[in-house]
Design an enzyme around this catalytic site. Structure first.
Site, PDB file in Angstrom:
ATOM      1  N   HIS A 163      33.375 -17.661   5.680  1.00  0.00           N
ATOM      2  CA  HIS A 163      31.925 -17.713   5.494  1.00  0.00           C
ATOM      3  C   HIS A 163      31.227 -18.353   6.687  1.00  0.00           C
ATOM      4  O   HIS A 163      30.069 -18.047   6.969  1.00  0.00           O
ATOM      5  CB  HIS A 163      31.582 -18.429   4.185  1.00  0.00           C
ATOM      6  CG  HIS A 163      31.773 -17.558   3.003  1.00  0.00           C
ATOM      7  ND1 HIS A 163      30.816 -16.671   2.559  1.00  0.00           N
ATOM      8  CD2 HIS A 163      32.842 -17.387   2.191  1.00  0.00           C
ATOM      9  CE1 HIS A 163      31.278 -16.011   1.511  1.00  0.00           C
ATOM     10  NE2 HIS A 163      32.490 -16.421   1.265  1.00  0.00           N
ATOM     11  N   ARG A 183      22.609 -12.567  -6.342  1.00  0.00           N
ATOM     12  CA  ARG A 183      23.950 -12.874  -6.853  1.00  0.00           C
ATOM     13  C   ARG A 183      23.956 -14.277  -7.436  1.00  0.00           C
ATOM     14  O   ARG A 183      23.456 -15.218  -6.826  1.00  0.00           O
ATOM     15  CB  ARG A 183      24.982 -12.784  -5.720  1.00  0.00           C
ATOM     16  CG  ARG A 183      26.414 -13.031  -6.195  1.00  0.00           C
ATOM     17  CD  ARG A 183      27.414 -12.834  -5.072  1.00  0.00           C
ATOM     18  NE  ARG A 183      27.297 -13.854  -4.031  1.00  0.00           N
ATOM     19  CZ  ARG A 183      28.013 -13.841  -2.904  1.00  0.00           C
ATOM     20  NH1 ARG A 183      28.858 -12.842  -2.673  1.00  0.00           N
ATOM     21  NH2 ARG A 183      27.874 -14.793  -2.018  1.00  0.00           N
ATOM     22  N   GLU A 193      35.509  -7.269  -6.195  1.00  0.00           N
ATOM     23  CA  GLU A 193      36.168  -8.110  -5.192  1.00  0.00           C
ATOM     24  C   GLU A 193      37.646  -8.301  -5.486  1.00  0.00           C
ATOM     25  O   GLU A 193      38.422  -8.644  -4.596  1.00  0.00           O
ATOM     26  CB  GLU A 193      35.513  -9.493  -5.141  1.00  0.00           C
ATOM     27  CG  GLU A 193      34.034  -9.478  -4.865  1.00  0.00           C
ATOM     28  CD  GLU A 193      33.431 -10.863  -4.999  1.00  0.00           C
ATOM     29  OE1 GLU A 193      33.264 -11.523  -3.958  1.00  0.00           O
ATOM     30  OE2 GLU A 193      33.124 -11.278  -6.126  1.00  0.00           O
ATOM     31  N   CYS A 229      28.569  -4.624   0.274  1.00  0.00           N
ATOM     32  CA  CYS A 229      27.819  -5.748   0.832  1.00  0.00           C
ATOM     33  C   CYS A 229      28.696  -6.667   1.666  1.00  0.00           C
ATOM     34  O   CYS A 229      28.245  -7.699   2.136  1.00  0.00           O
ATOM     35  CB  CYS A 229      27.127  -6.546  -0.276  1.00  0.00           C
ATOM     36  SG  CYS A 229      28.263  -7.319  -1.430  1.00  0.00           S
TER      37      CYS A 229
END
Length: 594
Positions: free
Chosen positions: A202, A346, A449, A520
């Site tokens: 991230h 989200r 995911e 995404c």
């Protein structure tokens, strides 16, 4: 002496500037820039802290008993001598004057300079005095913290100022947490280097969102690079060049200029609709972290927000979670900024490499979990904290009264989770009705995911309105690879046949069921995968705004129908990447964007 450090390229481009080291310390240090009118006051802070520590040492010396070993008194004298040495405080104040560092940062920077000098000394006794210097600086830092009346923030945390001096600054650190990276947006830093991290950690994602060159996983950069060294970050090759030669500098400056020209050319596509050569309209949505990012999405030509990462509202808050009204205000701001275009929010996705300061009322601590990527995170944590989850749902639903809102749930793997979510939504709607709060219809979607979710997608599609494929975690879980671990980064492979099978299957199943599907993850914003995803039937991409122009250019040059004809040979190949490159290059449409 010039040398190179190699790592993992995570954000493209070239950056040239001075190294700013954020070194690890046993005492946490705040790093921020002070304004020109605050320089004198900051220098006074440094001297006041120095004088306070000097008084502490003098008091200790006076309190020594007669039977105290002489070595201890001599050690205090050494510390006093270091404390008053012009090479410490005097040089540190120069960092404040020249760079506008705060006092803590200036001391840390000077400690780094002096520590390296001690390391290079041949005399063992002198070399070991580095430990004394570190102890002295830590005492000064503690005095500065006491003066502020608070515990200093994380060592990577930077409060932004417009001032940065004349030379561009490049950040060098052992690691930078995602929450701290968020504070670097619109910052003075033109690039960054870290010792650890992977291509889709991230931290890397936020670096790309800042659209600045970055290299991670260098292992030794923060140890080898010195404070204020001239460095070049080659974000395309994953190379860091330290103290480059004049010829090397000129070559990379030319590349910088070429990159800027290319960006300017792509920017002209902003208002061009994303339509393939065979007339397929493609949605290019934006991934955002904060409401202010919505403006950047508009400016980049996004047709909506495909992913609002709400967890960044929860970070850097010393464990205090945002309330319903605060969340509502943030979601509403993003929805209104998008001027009627859809905003997909989200629910909070924390855990693994995005822990909160305090995970919950039960004080969950991820550092005690052996494998946090597979632990209590994302929707699992939300369902374990029903009050918090309903609070976020209420805020999201209230925001839907001001525009088109879609609700996205991360890390779903079980039908019973979907049922719990639907029950929570129903209860929230009743609560809003009772309170008289307006809301509109909100579509419910789940993220694909986990491989289990991709395999059982036909069952999930019976209960949801849309799906969004998060390729970062899907690849991680399919290949059993920690995407933040540079030791196994070479095994992280988006072209792996198993990953492609799950992607193609998920896109095909959703389209066959008449449900919208988007990607995404990082693959959506990488032009190298645009043709492949179009060939799979994907018509909705979501990425950081800075990636939209280059992906749009690929879309405008593509014939989606023709690309789809190559899928059987690509999916049946032992080397899908090579096969795709050959097929797409060999069969480019005759008419393409010039």
């Amino acid at each position: 002496m010039s040398f190179q450090v190699f790592g993992i390229p995570v954000s493209r481009g070239v950056a040239i500037g001075r190294a700013v080291l954020v070194a690890s310390s046993r005492v946490d240090v705040a790093h921020y820039f002070v304004g020109p009118d605050q320089v004198e006051a900051e220098i006074e802070r440094a001297f006041r802290a120095r004088d306070e520590v000097a008084r502490e040492f003098e008091t200790l010396k006076q309190d020594l008993r007669g039977d105290t070993p002489q070595e201890l008194a001599a050690l205090l004298d050494v510390h006093l001598m270091l404390l008053h040495d012009e090479a410490l405080i005097g040089a540190a104040t120069q960092w404040i004057i020249d760079r506008h560092y705060n006092a803590e940062w200036a001391l840390s920077a000077q400690l780094e300079v002096l520590a390296r000098q001690f390391d290079e000394m041949e005399d063992d006794y002198l070399r070991e005095r580095k430990a004394d210097l570190e102890q002295v600086v830590e005492r000064i830092l503690s005095a500065l913290a006491r003066e502020q009346g608070l515990v200093p923030v994380d060592a990577a945390s930077v409060v932004q100022r417009d001032f940065a001096g004349e030379d561009p600054l490049l950040l060098v650190a052992a690691d930078i947490a995602p929450a701290d990276m968020m504070q670097f947006k619109r910052s003075v830093f033109h690039g960054f280097i870290t010792d650890i991290g992977g291509k889709t950690s991230h931290t890397a994602i936020v670096a790309r969102s800042m659209d600045i060159p970055a290299v991670v996983g260098t292992r030794e950069a923060s140890r080898l690079i010195r404070q204020d060294d001239w460095i070049i970050i080659d974000g395309d090759a994953g190379t860091v060049i330290v103290n480059p030669s004049p010829i090397m500098l000129e070559e990379y400056r030319f590349r910088q200029r070429q990159s800027e020209l290319e960006r300017a050319r792509l920017a002209r596509l902003r208002h061009t609709p994303a339509v393939t050569l065979d007339g397929e309209r493609i949605e290019l949505h934006a991934n955002i972290e904060l409401p202010l990012d919505a403006q950047g999405a508009i400016e980049a030509g996004a047709t909506g927000v495909g992913l609002f990462r709400s967890e960044f509202l929860f970070m850097n808050r010393d464990g205090e979670l945002p309330g319903e009204d605060e969340q509502f205000a943030a979601y509403r701001a993003a929805v209104e900024a998008m001027r009627g275009m859809p905003v997909t929010i989200r629910t909070v996705d924390v855990g693994a490499d995005k822990p909160l300061d305090r995970m919950s009322a039960s004080e969950l601590r991820h550092e005690h979990v052996l494998n946090p990527a597979m632990g209590l995170r994302a929707i699992r944590w939300s369902l374990a904290e029903p009050s918090m989850f309903r609070q976020q749902l209420r805020a999201i639903y209230r925001a839907s009264a001001f525009g088109k809102v879609r609700l996205l749930i991360p890390m779903v793997a079980h039908l019973h989770e979907v049922r719990q979510i639907l029950e929570a939504v129903k209860k929230v709607q009743q609560q809003l009705n009772d309170a008289g709060h307006a809301y509109s219809h909100v579509e419910l979607g789940v993220m694909i995911e986990i491989p289990a979710a991709a395999v059982m997608l036909p069952l999930l599609l019976r209960h949801v309105d849309f799906v969004s494929i998060g390729t970062n975690d899907l690849i991680q879980y399919t290949l059993a690879i920690d995407r933040a671990d540079e030791a196994v980064a070479h095994l992280y492979d988006p072209w792996h046949p198993a990953v492609l099978q799950l992607l193609a299957s998920s896109i095909g199943l959703a389209r066959a069921a008449g449900k919208s599907v988007s990607v995404c993850g990082e693959m959506a914003g990488d032009p190298a995968f645009t043709d492949l995803l179009l060939a799979m039937g994907l018509r909705s991409f979501s990425m950081h705004p800075s990636q939209i122009p280059s992906v749009k250019q690929r879309v405008l040059r593509a014939d989606a129908g023709r690309l789809a004809t190559f899928m059987p040979e690509i999916m049946g190949s032992e080397d899908p990447r090579h096969e795709a490159e050959l097929a797409f290059a060999r069969n480019k449409p005759a008419r393409a964007l010039q």
